[in-house]
Design a protein around this motif. Structure first.
Motif, PDB file in Angstrom:
ATOM      1  N   ASP A  52     -61.857  71.025  30.982  1.00 26.27           N
ATOM      2  CA  ASP A  52     -60.798  70.751  31.966  1.00 26.27           C
ATOM      3  C   ASP A  52     -61.087  69.455  32.698  1.00 26.27           C
ATOM      4  OD1 ASP A  52     -59.608  73.076  31.299  1.00 26.27           O
ATOM      5  OD2 ASP A  52     -59.931  74.106  33.210  1.00 26.27           O
ATOM      6  N   ASP A  53     -60.025  68.817  33.185  1.00 19.53           N
ATOM      7  CA  ASP A  53     -60.181  67.595  33.983  1.00 19.53           C
ATOM      8  C   ASP A  53     -61.090  67.855  35.169  1.00 19.53           C
ATOM      9  OD1 ASP A  53     -58.597  66.239  32.339  1.00 19.53           O
ATOM     10  OD2 ASP A  53     -56.845  66.133  33.657  1.00 19.53           O
ATOM     11  N   GLU A  54     -61.894  66.866  35.486  1.00 23.75           N
ATOM     12  CA  GLU A  54     -62.790  66.873  36.644  1.00 23.75           C
ATOM     13  C   GLU A  54     -64.025  67.757  36.465  1.00 23.75           C
ATOM     14  OE1 GLU A  54     -60.901  67.252  40.520  1.00 23.75           O
ATOM     15  OE2 GLU A  54     -59.005  66.702  39.572  1.00 23.75           O
ATOM     16  N   TRP A  55     -64.080  68.563  35.402  1.00 26.90           N
ATOM     17  CA  TRP A  55     -65.268  69.381  35.158  1.00 26.90           C
ATOM     18  C   TRP A  55     -66.157  68.647  34.164  1.00 26.90           C
ATOM     19  CZ3 TRP A  55     -66.254  74.222  37.423  1.00 26.90           C
ATOM     20  CH2 TRP A  55     -65.220  74.689  38.267  1.00 26.90           C
ATOM     21  N   HIS A  56     -67.429  69.027  34.134  1.00 23.03           N
ATOM     22  CA  HIS A  56     -68.323  68.423  33.150  1.00 23.03           C
ATOM     23  C   HIS A  56     -69.348  69.420  32.646  1.00 23.03           C
ATOM     24  CE1 HIS A  56     -70.464  67.784  37.018  1.00 23.03           C
ATOM     25  NE2 HIS A  56     -71.535  68.036  36.294  1.00 23.03           N
ATOM     26  N   THR A  57     -69.832  69.162  31.401  1.00 25.01           N
ATOM     27  CA  THR A  57     -70.933  69.952  30.852  1.00 25.01           C
ATOM     28  C   THR A  57     -72.103  69.003  30.639  1.00 25.01           C
ATOM     29  OG1 THR A  57     -70.150  69.592  28.609  1.00 25.01           O
ATOM     30  CG2 THR A  57     -69.375  71.577  29.732  1.00 25.01           C
ATOM     31  N   TYR A  58     -73.216  69.503  30.112  1.00 29.55           N
ATOM     32  CA  TYR A  58     -74.449  68.727  30.148  1.00 29.55           C
ATOM     33  C   TYR A  58     -74.976  68.315  28.785  1.00 29.55           C
ATOM     34  CZ  TYR A  58     -74.344  70.034  34.962  1.00 29.55           C
ATOM     35  OH  TYR A  58     -73.953  70.168  36.258  1.00 29.55           O
ATOM     36  N   TRP A  59     -75.647  67.161  28.826  1.00 30.61           N
ATOM     37  CA  TRP A  59     -76.361  66.642  27.655  1.00 30.61           C
ATOM     38  C   TRP A  59     -77.683  67.389  27.524  1.00 30.61           C
ATOM     39  CZ3 TRP A  59     -80.271  62.341  27.456  1.00 30.61           C
ATOM     40  CH2 TRP A  59     -80.452  61.854  26.146  1.00 30.61           C
ATOM     41  N   GLN A  60     -78.425  67.143  26.455  1.00 27.25           N
ATOM     42  CA  GLN A  60     -79.661  67.915  26.262  1.00 27.25           C
ATOM     43  C   GLN A  60     -80.703  67.646  27.342  1.00 27.25           C
ATOM     44  OE1 GLN A  60     -79.288  65.880  22.391  1.00 27.25           O
ATOM     45  NE2 GLN A  60     -81.359  66.595  22.180  1.00 27.25           N
ATOM     46  N   ASN A  61     -80.748  66.413  27.919  1.00 30.51           N
ATOM     47  CA  ASN A  61     -81.464  66.243  29.177  1.00 30.51           C
ATOM     48  C   ASN A  61     -80.375  66.150  30.231  1.00 30.51           C
ATOM     49  OD1 ASN A  61     -82.847  65.495  31.458  1.00 30.51           O
ATOM     50  ND2 ASN A  61     -83.391  63.469  30.718  1.00 30.51           N
ATOM     51  N   ALA A  62     -80.272  67.206  31.028  1.00 26.24           N
ATOM     52  CA  ALA A  62     -79.120  67.322  31.922  1.00 26.24           C
ATOM     53  C   ALA A  62     -79.222  66.404  33.125  1.00 26.24           C
ATOM     54  CB  ALA A  62     -78.972  68.770  32.365  1.00 26.24           C
ATOM     55  N   GLY A  63     -80.378  65.701  33.285  1.00 30.71           N
ATOM     56  CA  GLY A  63     -80.560  64.863  34.477  1.00 30.71           C
ATOM     57  C   GLY A  63     -81.157  65.691  35.603  1.00 30.71           C
ATOM     58  N   ASP A  64     -80.609  65.555  36.802  1.00 31.43           N
ATOM     59  CA  ASP A  64     -81.215  66.235  37.945  1.00 31.43           C
ATOM     60  C   ASP A  64     -80.972  67.739  37.964  1.00 31.43           C
ATOM     61  OD1 ASP A  64     -82.468  64.068  39.050  1.00 31.43           O
ATOM     62  OD2 ASP A  64     -80.698  63.420  40.147  1.00 31.43           O
ATOM     63  N   SER A  65     -79.937  68.204  37.328  1.00 32.02           N
ATOM     64  CA  SER A  65     -79.673  69.649  37.326  1.00 32.02           C
ATOM     65  C   SER A  65     -78.764  69.948  36.146  1.00 32.02           C
ATOM     66  CB  SER A  65     -78.999  70.079  38.623  1.00 32.02           C
ATOM     67  OG  SER A  65     -77.726  69.481  38.714  1.00 32.02           O
ATOM     68  N   GLY A  66     -78.546  71.247  35.905  1.00 30.49           N
ATOM     69  CA  GLY A  66     -77.615  71.623  34.854  1.00 30.49           C
ATOM     70  C   GLY A  66     -78.292  72.200  33.633  1.00 30.49           C
ATOM     71  N   GLU A  67     -77.477  72.693  32.707  1.00 32.22           N
ATOM     72  CA  GLU A  67     -78.015  73.303  31.489  1.00 32.22           C
ATOM     73  C   GLU A  67     -77.126  72.944  30.321  1.00 32.22           C
ATOM     74  OE1 GLU A  67     -78.913  77.517  31.751  1.00 32.22           O
ATOM     75  OE2 GLU A  67     -78.682  77.703  29.586  1.00 32.22           O
TER      76      GLU A  67
END
Lengths: 675, 199
Positions: A52-67
């Motif tokens: 959906d617009d404005e939402w995001h999912t994560y790459w394999q290194n999510a950066g500071d947070s995320g999965e």
């Protein structure tokens, strides 16, 4: 038993959570690359995540947070599925944190291998996909995906557009020699990039596959060296690099995205690499500072200081030296103060670049008033007592160092609206460096500004070049009021663009009032009467000061990142020309007059159906600042040309035009004649 | 001139403070926070005791994973029994996910039977910024000398799914055991996982 209870509770929770989640923010689609498959065959599957617009999912290194997304496949015997391959990520900023991930419709790839002795009638792939999706808040989502491919000899490919797109968005694996080093608190990634690729990009975004390698929030600095090495530096995280096994990175450039594997060793080379451009920058900063002396707002101040030297007798030379030092210290201290302010604001998360001070109408008003008052002084309406600022009318002994110091501060203040060409690139560089380097660059700038006067003070031979004192000095001084007044007029105009006509009315009333008060103080009226009148007038001015804050936004053809993106993606056959400008940027305005508004250029834009977008950075604008940063810039002007897409439907990398434009050059680039 | 120099020094110092990240083996940055009962807690008052900092967000699914299974409460309870100070810190800004009033926080504590020494509300993000807390849960362990000995994830199962807690290697428990036994902490830094802190 206890665990069993918790586990059941937990699973129930998930199920309950699932049924409550009426609204899903991403859905998966799965595609196979072949219509049929058989024993011994290898093919691809693509999993498209529609976010959906404005939402995001994560790459394999999510950066500071995320999965990142994971998929657990239930596989048949004789079928193996490779690890999930992620497309090239992008930075997703939620200050102060930065994540690496995807927006829109990323496509993941996996390879399916069918064993030689596979016997079933069909290949059935079924997997539970799980991902975290965020937009400020984060929601875990899951979906079961499945796909059945009949066993058969028909290896005809299908879904080719999906797979072409997926391939284009995958970073390409390269065996370019690369090494990663930590020097102080900076991580250096040095990559030997083949020349044909290297010539096609200017900037690199770097995405480490490992956590704890580089600070996510910092901007990487790219140095493309003559020997073919590309050195990317970014503030390091405190993890020990020796722990890393073959650290991998995605390098995202204008030419494409690449995966490189780095070794970790051999630090000596890197030091030299970074010190070369630093030296160049120091020289630029110094030259920029010297050129600043010729700017209309600074030149009168330098001239008045120089005039004061003319009047000196031999014995007073010592005072001249002390004055030179005072002036230099004043300038350098002011530049350091500006540097600290900039660094402090940046550390506090403000998105600013050079020229930021002119984005505030109050600062512009104060500077305009200052220039105006100096002009009145030069014109001879009044004399400033030498306690603080000595513009050279007198050269008092006791106060010369102190007054020279404040003259230096003044020179620096009036210099802020005029940045010399070399200065802009030096400051742009400084702001991406560590605090110490940034401060050094600013100090050198200040030394450059102080340099001509310092020479005059210390080298008697140079002083001899100065003309003999005489009545001409009075005329010259009065003449210098004009460039000052011109600078003030320019700032009033900036203000008119920034805060509208009421602000102009206000600033002109302010000028009038100040002139009147100065005149009043020179009359032989009772002191108390003077004070009351002045106090009343100043009080009225203060009450009306909010007139300076921004009124209605001036109408212009607006740049927004979203609009640019749409134009680039949905209209691939239409070239786009982006002009980042600001009312207080003289270079920008000159370019618009001499080039962009020339009939030959507008005609070319029309002939080639160029979409002309203009970003106005006169006021603070986060989106434009980020756009500038994506080209390693900290200020305007910036001109970027996106040519139309080629036969493969891909646009060539955007071209950055020089900061000083000519019609021939712009027309050449639009016509594709200039490389 | 004097005033100018002092101002410049003040700016330099404040910039330095903003930049200094907490380092393993270095003194943990001191802070004073107010808990859900209005009591104030200063880290340096707990010198002599082991302190655990747990960044939280009541609505983050990863925090939910550890609370709904009772894993976090069990750790907190075991820590309390050993005299360890456990400070749960919520750095969500007002209006962002996970922001609670003290009353709402107390209800949550009661409903979940949380066993931390105190829950500090940090809506300004000041303490979060000081520790560069990135995720919920992001864990910090400070030894009785006041040195930071562990920073990162609670365990090695960064996935929301799975019944991971049993098999997972819990880094915080390992660090607390090492301190208790007078041994050096083996794993001192890991990548924290979870939702981003909603500053």
């Amino acid at each position: 038993m206890k665990y069993f209870f918790f586990l059941t509770f937990f699973i129930l929770n998930i199920i309950a959570g699932e049924s409550h989640a009426q609204e899903r923010h991403a859905t998966l689609e799965i595609f196979a690359s072949q219509k049929e498959a058989s024993a011994g065959n290898t093919f691809y599957i693509a999993i498209r995540q529609n976010i959906d617009d404005e939402w995001h999912t994560y790459w394999q290194n999510a950066g500071d947070s995320g999965e990142p997304m994971s998929i657990e496949w239930i596989t048949q015997d004789g079928v193996t599925i490779s690890d999930l391959r992620f497309p090239t990520p992008k930075e997703i900023r939620y200050d102060p944190l930065v994540n690496y991930g995807f927006e829109g419709r990323p496509i993941y790839l996996q390879t399916v291998t069918v064993d030689e002795d596979f016997k079933d009638d069909a290949i059935t792939l079924q997997g539970d996909a799980f991902w975290l999706i965020c937009k400020e808040i984060c929601i875990p989502e899951m979906q079961t995906i499945s796909l059945t491919i009949p066993v058969g000899a028909n290896r005809e490919t299908t879904n080719s557009s999906i797979f072409v797109q997926a391939k284009n968005n995958m970073p390409q694996e390269k065996d370019w020699p690369a090494r990663l080093e930590k020097k102080g608190n900076t991580a250096f990634l040095t990559v030997s990039v083949p020349e044909d690729v290297r010539n096609n990009f200017q900037t690199v975004e770097v995405y480490p596959y490992d956590w704890g390698v580089m600070k996510t929030a910092e901007t990487a600095v790219t140095d493309i060296r003559d020997n073919g090495e590309v050195v990317i530096s970014k503030t390091a995280e405190d993890r020990d690099f020796a722990e890393l096994v073959e650290p991998q990175f995605v390098l995202k450039t204008e030419a494409g995205a690449y995966v490189v594997k780095a070794g970790t060793g051999g630090a000596a080379d890197v030091v030299a690499a970074s010190s070369v451009p630093f030296l160049v920058i120091i020289i630029f900063a110094f030259i920029g500072g010297i050129i600043l002396n010729l700017m209309p707002c600074v030149f009168p101040i330098l001239s008045m200081k120089a005039l004061s030297l003319v009047k000196l007798s031999g014995q007073e030379r010592r005072h001249a030296q002390a004055s030179g030092i005072g002036y230099t210290v004043g300038i350098v201290a002011s530049f350091v103060a500006i540097a600290l302010l900039l660094i402090g604001l940046k550390a506090a998360g403000a998105s600013i670049g050079w020229g930021f001070q002119l984005q505030n109408p109050y600062v512009v008003a104060i500077l305009a008033t200052l220039l105006f008052v100096i002009a009145l002084n030069l014109a001879g309406l009044f004399e400033i007592s030498s306690r603080f600022v000595n513009l050279g009318a007198r050269f008092t002994r006791g106060n010369d160092v102190k007054s020279s110091f404040f003259t230096g501060v003044l020179a620096c203040m009036v210099a802020t609206p005029c940045s010399a060409p070399f200065m802009a690139s030096a400051i742009g560089y400084a702001l991406t460096q560590t605090m110490i380097i940034a401060i050094i660059v600013f100090i050198i700038l200040g030394l450059g500004l102080a340099f001509p006067y310092l020479i005059l003070c210390f080298i008697p031979k140079v002083q001899k070049i100065l003309p003999k004192p005489g009545p001409w000095m009075q005329s010259f001084r009065q003449f210098l009021a004009f460039p000052m007044m011109a600078s003030a007029i320019w700032l009033v105009w900036v203000l008119s663009r920034q805060a509208g006509d009421m602000a102009v009315l206000y600033i002109l009333a302010l000028f009038l009032t100040i002139t009147f008060i100065i005149w009043l103080y020179r009359r032989s009226v009772k002191r108390s009467v003077k004070s009351i009148i002045a106090a009343v007038m100043i009080a009225i001015l203060i009450v009306y000061a909010p007139l300076l804050s921004k009124g209605d936004a001036p109408a212009h053809e607006a740049f927004t990142q979203a609009r640019l993106q749409t134009a680039l993606e949905e209209n691939p056959d239409r070239p786009v020309f982006v002009n980042m400008t600001a009312s207080w940027c003289i270079t920008c305005l000159v370019n618009e007059r001499t080039t962009l508004s020339q009939a030959s250029v507008t005609q070319t834009f029309e002939d080639y159906n160029v979409l002309y977008m203009k970003g106005d950075w006169t006021n603070k604008n986060q989106e434009i600042t980020q756009y500038l940063e994506s080209f390693q810039r900290n200020g305007v002007p910036l001109y970027v040309f996106y040519n139309k897409a080629d036969e493969n439907g891909r646009r060539p990398e955007p071209q950055i035009l020089p900061q000083i434009l000519t019609p021939a050059q712009v027309i050449g680039i639009v016509k594709g004649e200039t490389p | 001139m004097k005033i100018f120099l002092m101002t410049a020094m003040a700016i330099i110092l404040s910039v330095n403070i903003a930049i200094a990240a907490p380092q393993i083996g270095q003194p943990a940055p001191d802070f004073t926070g107010t808990d859900t009962f209005g009591m104030s807690h200063r880290l340096s008052d707990y010198i002599g005791k082991t302190v655990v900092l747990e960044w939280t967000n009541t609505e983050c699914p990863y925090v939910g994973k550890h609370y709904s299974t009772g894993n976090m409460q069990a750790m907190q309870k075991a820590a309390a029994a050993k005299g360890i100070i456990w400070l749960t810190i919520a750095s969500s800004a007002e209006g962002k996910q996970g922001y609670t009033t003290p009353e709402q926080a107390n209800e949550y504590i009661k409903a979940n039977n949380a066993q931390a020494t105190a829950r500090i509300l940090d809506p300004s993000g000041e303490i979060g910024g000081l520790y560069e807390a990135k995720t919920t849960p992001h864990m910090f362990v400070i030894n009785p000398e006041g040195l930071l000995v562990y920073e990162g994830a609670i365990d090695d199962d960064p996935k929301f799914k799975k019944d991971g807690m049993r098999g997972a290697r819990n880094y915080v428990i390992a660090a607390l055991r090492a301190i208790d036994a007078g041994q050096p902490v083996e794993v001192t830094q890991t990548q924290p996982y979870g939702c981003s802190v909603k500053y």
